[in-house]
Design a protein around this motif. Structure first.
Motif, PDB file in Angstrom:
ATOM      1  N   THR A 213      -3.792   3.295  -0.867  1.00  0.00           N
ATOM      2  CA  THR A 213      -2.876   2.178  -1.111  1.00  0.00           C
ATOM      3  C   THR A 213      -2.791   1.326   0.145  1.00  0.00           C
ATOM      4  O   THR A 213      -2.676   1.856   1.255  1.00  0.00           O
ATOM      5  N   THR A 241       1.219  -3.148  -2.514  1.00  0.00           N
ATOM      6  CA  THR A 241       0.964  -2.234  -3.635  1.00  0.00           C
ATOM      7  C   THR A 241       0.343  -3.007  -4.793  1.00  0.00           C
ATOM      8  O   THR A 241      -0.608  -2.549  -5.443  1.00  0.00           O
ATOM      9  N   THR A 244      -3.209  -3.826  -4.119  1.00  0.00           N
ATOM     10  CA  THR A 244      -4.032  -2.616  -4.269  1.00  0.00           C
ATOM     11  C   THR A 244      -4.548  -2.500  -5.701  1.00  0.00           C
ATOM     12  O   THR A 244      -5.742  -2.286  -5.942  1.00  0.00           O
ATOM     13  N   ASP A 306      -3.148   6.877 -10.613  1.00  0.00           N
ATOM     14  CA  ASP A 306      -2.295   6.558  -9.476  1.00  0.00           C
ATOM     15  C   ASP A 306      -0.995   5.886  -9.924  1.00  0.00           C
ATOM     16  O   ASP A 306       0.070   6.148  -9.385  1.00  0.00           O
TER      17      ASP A 306
END
Lengths: 420, 490
Positions: A213, A241, A244, A306
């Motif tokens: 991340t 985030t 990402t 994730d």
């Protein structure tokens, strides 16, 4: 005759939820350790690269007079050809002496550009500032540092080295350390937290699934990719985030490696810490909800995992901890008695020992961190710092719900600096 | 020829004996109790009520009536017991009626009026006297308190059955003349009742065999009891060849928490082992306000679910209502009384010794002295509770001291027992304990089973993982040189 009550079911469910993630973290620790061994075995031969691409370093700054000078100096000391290194500091509507400091530094460093953003266009958060800087950039790769960072001399070089090495990498993330860890017990806790996060969560996910991340600082990204995916998302509180996920969506990978190190300043006061962490939690929750809604549009199954992992942590695991804590307190008050049994006290002690060993291992990778003082701090952290996170997440959930109800937009909170 | 006479004589003897035996066992003696007051003046302990209970030691049916309400002839009763607790003027009608009694047992005051009415000469009436230190009965002597008032009155021609002693002389206080038996005192707080009940055997012509026994109960066995401790006590009793009797409390509340027997698996195993080895399992309940019917049913089910089936019940208080309720389920009831009884189709075994207190040696001495005094009663049964938390060596000492007094230990499993509820029947058939139960054995819920498996595996996994992580930490400490550098100085 006794029978199972609501509290028994609540306890079992919360235990299962919490232990699922704790067991997963055991794997993360093991693979974090494996990754550590792997990085130990691979040496970086020299400071030379096959070629030096043009790199633009973006540093967003909003009222950073205390730290920005040092940050620019540190970046300028980097082992990287000056002609290939473009540094753009985005002075985002600062009302302090930030502009003055930058103008002074600009006289000193020819490759430093200062982008002034005035109100109306500026003061709209970090993502907006970075997007403005991106427009001005001329490098093939973009490196981002926060205004309070002190990157080590080889940080940029190693970021470039790794991203050149693998065309499938969309971004490479380096390691960040706590510069002011000795300032207070809070910064000591944060130092432990950041190291364990990087070695246990980043390194192991990297080793296991090829996932990492972006933490918001000390990373490099291909400019072409960044432009293709539309730059940073300005409406997000945790643009890193969010970025990402979009990188993974576009088919690229992200690498976390420990060779590019930056030292950053962490909050020294609890109030600042609460605000910063609440912003992160709110931002992450927003990202989680956004991508959960479009879950099946994600191409990469690993990033789906994730997303689930973070959703699990923020929504289920924290709820599980709150429920089990509540049952524990009610039990102490004699208001609840569980019918379900087992060696629960032993399990609790083992869980505590597990937490201590896991965290201590992550510190043990760094010279000087695996000491008695940190060991004792870890023991204490379990009952203090870790419990504060519960409040942070509850606050974040509360704000998120309130925001949904009232329709008020997210407001980017800039972390206040304590020292220069 | 002699052979024929002998055979006929033998047949007649046997038939007579059988007939007598049948009539004796079938026909209860009718006893009428006439009382002037239920309690002695200035005292709160009832005399009447325990007398009514303890008379069930014998095969009798009892009726009680206040003296002024007596309006029927007492001659219809086999025995009349007159309780004269107050000095009062008896009417001629009453005296006339009493004079017609088949057998009259007079207790304490006003016997002089009766003697005068029926024309006994030389009757001495001294009234209530104190200062006696002991009762002498059948060459035995038991102590009494100096302050106890005893009514002294007797005719010249009498048969003395027991004396009072005041260091200087013996004074008759129990005597008989004709169909009258006189007792200068009856009380259940001192030893006078022991003499009273022993003599009643002769009066009622119930020749209970001389058989003094002690029921030693391992008490206060509850979910918090240590299985190891109980095993130790049981083993100690086995070594001394003392029958095992365990009083189990399947559910207790301690510090606002409720504990259940099913959670102490080790204790359950020990209790079952005792049961398999002829130990008597007795259901105990703490003295609280809960309905006894509900509590008995619930506790029996709780025990049945873990495979424990009591054969008797321990009533926590001397309450006849509770006794009657318990007798619906149990044929053997242990109760806080002085002597064994048979009421409501249940046999009541007394717990008549003070609870054994391991922390007080004085209590222990009193207990042994009391056991010694109880020997006066020809068929005395002593009930002693020994708490399961008390030291094992104290139990051995108690056993030896009691045994030295000549008592044998009572085995409840040797008695006929019967327990019945809507779900459970426990009975003795051919000397064996037979259980019929439709209570399903305790099975953990799916969730409980899964959780226990999970927790057990988790414990194992965690021990391994924490050990592994500790090794990694030691490895890291040992190889400090390989760790990441602090980095270039800022």
């Amino acid at each position: 005759m006794k029978s199972l009550t609501f509290w028994d079911y609540a306890f079992v469910i919360s235990m299962a939820i919490v232990w699922f993630i704790l067991l997963y973290h055991i794997f993360l620790t093991i693979f974090g350790y494996r990754y550590f061994l792997k990085t130990q075995n691979s040496t970086l031969d020299s400071d030379e690269l096959p070629y030096y691409p043009k790199v633009t370093v973006l540093v967003p700054a909003h009222n950073e007079e205390r730290v920005i000078g040092n940050t620019v100096d540190a970046i300028m000391r980097s082992i990287y050809p000056k002609e290939k290194l473009e540094v753009i500091v985005i002075n985002d509507s600062s009302t302090d002496r930030t502009g003055e400091v930058l103008r002074e530094r600009a006289k000193r460093y020819s490759n430093l550009k200062v982008l002034e953003i005035k109100p109306l266009l500026g003061a709209k958060g970090k993502a907006n500032a970075l997007n403005q800087g991106l427009k001005l950039s001329s490098g093939d790769f973009i490196v981002v540092y926060d205004a309070d960072n002190t990157p080590e001399r080889r940080a940029i070089l190693n970021l470039v080295r790794f991203i050149l090495d693998d065309p499938n990498l969309g971004a490479v993330v380096g390691k960040f350390r706590t510069r002011n860890k000795d300032r207070s017990i809070l910064t000591r806790f944060i130092n432990i937290e950041t190291l364990s996060f990087q070695w246990l969560v980043q390194a192991s996910r990297n080793y296991l699934w090829g996932l990492a991340t972006i933490p918001g600082t000390n990373f490099i990204i291909r400019k072409e990719l960044l432009e293709k995916i539309g730059g940073w998302e300005t409406s997000s509180l945790t643009e890193d985030t969010e970025l990402t996920i979009r990188i993974y969506k576009s088919g690229y990978r992200i690498l976390w490696m420990p060779y590019a190190v930056t030292w950053e300043q962490e909050p020294e006061k609890l109030g600042i810490w609460f605000k910063q962490r609440t912003r992160w939690a709110r931002g992450n929750l927003a990202v989680i909800f956004t991508y959960l809604k479009n879950f099946f549009s994600l191409r990469d199954k690993k990033i789906m995992l994730d997303i689930l992992y973070f959703a699990y942590i923020y929504l289920l695991a924290f709820s599980g901890i709150v429920v089990s804590d509540t049952i524990f307190i009610l039990g102490l008050l004699g208001l609840v008695k569980l019918q379900i049994g087992g060696p629960l006290i032993l399990i609790w002690f083992l869980a505590y020992a597990l937490y201590i060993t896991e965290t201590y291992i992550s510190l043990g990778f760094e010279r000087g961190e695996g000491n008695l003082e940190n060991f004792l701090l870890i023991c204490l952290m379990y009952f203090t710092y870790c419990q504060l996170w519960l409040i942070v997440v509850i606050r974040a959930i509360y704000f998120s719900i309130r925001e949904r109800i009232t329709g008020k937009a997210l407001r980017w909170y800039k972390t206040e600096r304590s020292v220069s | 020829m002699w052979d024929k006479y002998l055979a006929i004589g033998l047949i007649i003897f046997i038939l007579t004996g059988i007939t007598n035996g049948l009539s004796h066992s079938k026909e209860k003696k009718d006893v009428l109790i006439i009382y002037e007051a239920k309690t002695r003046l200035g005292e709160s302990f009832s005399i009447l009520e325990p007398l009514e209970i303890y008379l069930h030691h014998f095969d009798v049916s009892i009726k009680s009536i206040y003296v002024e309400d007596l309006n029927f002839p007492v001659s219809n009763y086999d025995y009349v017991i007159y309780i004269g607790l107050q000095e009062r003027k008896l009417t001629k009608d009453i005296l006339e009626n009493l004079s017609k009694a088949k057998n009259l047992i007079w207790i304490e005051a006003n016997v002089g009026q009766y003697a005068e009415y029926i024309g006994w000469s030389n009757f001495k009436n001294y009234g209530y006297k104190t200062g006696y230190v002991s009762i002498i009965y059948k060459k035995e002597s038991v102590s009494i308190n100096l302050d106890i008032p005893i009514y002294v009155a007797y005719p010249k021609d009498r048969k003395d059955l027991s004396f009072l002693y005041d260091y200087t002389q013996k004074v008759p206080w129990v005597w008989t003349k004709g169909n009258l038996w006189y007792f200068g005192r009856l009380d259940f707080e001192d030893n006078s009742f022991l003499v009273f009940f022993d003599i009643l055997h002769d009066i009622f012509k119930e020749n209970h065999t001389e058989d003094r026994r002690i029921l030693l109960l391992l008490d206060e066995i509850n979910p918090l009891t240590s299985a190891e401790k109980l095993r130790e006590l049981i083993q100690s009793q086995c070594c001394e060849e003392v029958p095992i009797s365990l009083v189990i409390y399947p559910e207790i509340t301690h510090s606002r928490d409720t504990y259940y027997i099913e959670d102490n698996r080790k204790l359950i195993d020990v209790i079952k082992l005792a049961d398999e080895n002829d130990g008597a399992i007795i259901l105990g309940i703490p003295p609280n306000k809960e309905d006894i019917n509900e509590k008995i049913n619930r506790d029996l089910i709780a025990l049945a679910r873990v495979g424990i089936f009591p054969i008797a019940f321990s009533l926590p208080y001397p309450n006849m209502e509770g006794y009657d309720k318990a007798s619906r389920y149990f044929e053997i009831i242990l109760y806080r009384g002085l002597i064994g009884t048979k009421m409501s189709n249940a046999i009541g075994y007394p717990i008549n010794m003070d609870d054994y207190n391991p922390n007080n040696p004085t209590d222990y001495n009193l207990l042994v002295r009391r056991a010694k005094e109880f020997r006066i009663l020809r068929d005395a049964i002593l009930g002693i509770t020994f708490p399961s938390y008390a030291p094992t060596e104290n139990l051995r000492r108690l056993i030896n001291d009691i045994r030295a007094l000549g008592y044998d230990f009572l085995n409840l499993r040797g008695k006929d027992f019967y327990v019945e509820t809507s779900h459970i029947k426990v009975m003795k058939v051919d000397g064996k304990k037979v259980v019929i139960s439709n209570v399903p054995p305790l099975e953990k819920t799916f969730l409980q089973r899964i959780f226990e498996v999970f927790v057990n595996y988790l414990r194992l996994i965690l021990i391994i993982i924490v050990s592994l992580f500790t090794i990694i930490i030691f490895y890291l400490i040992k190889n400090k040189r390989k760790l990441y550098e602090m980095g270039e100085k800022k």
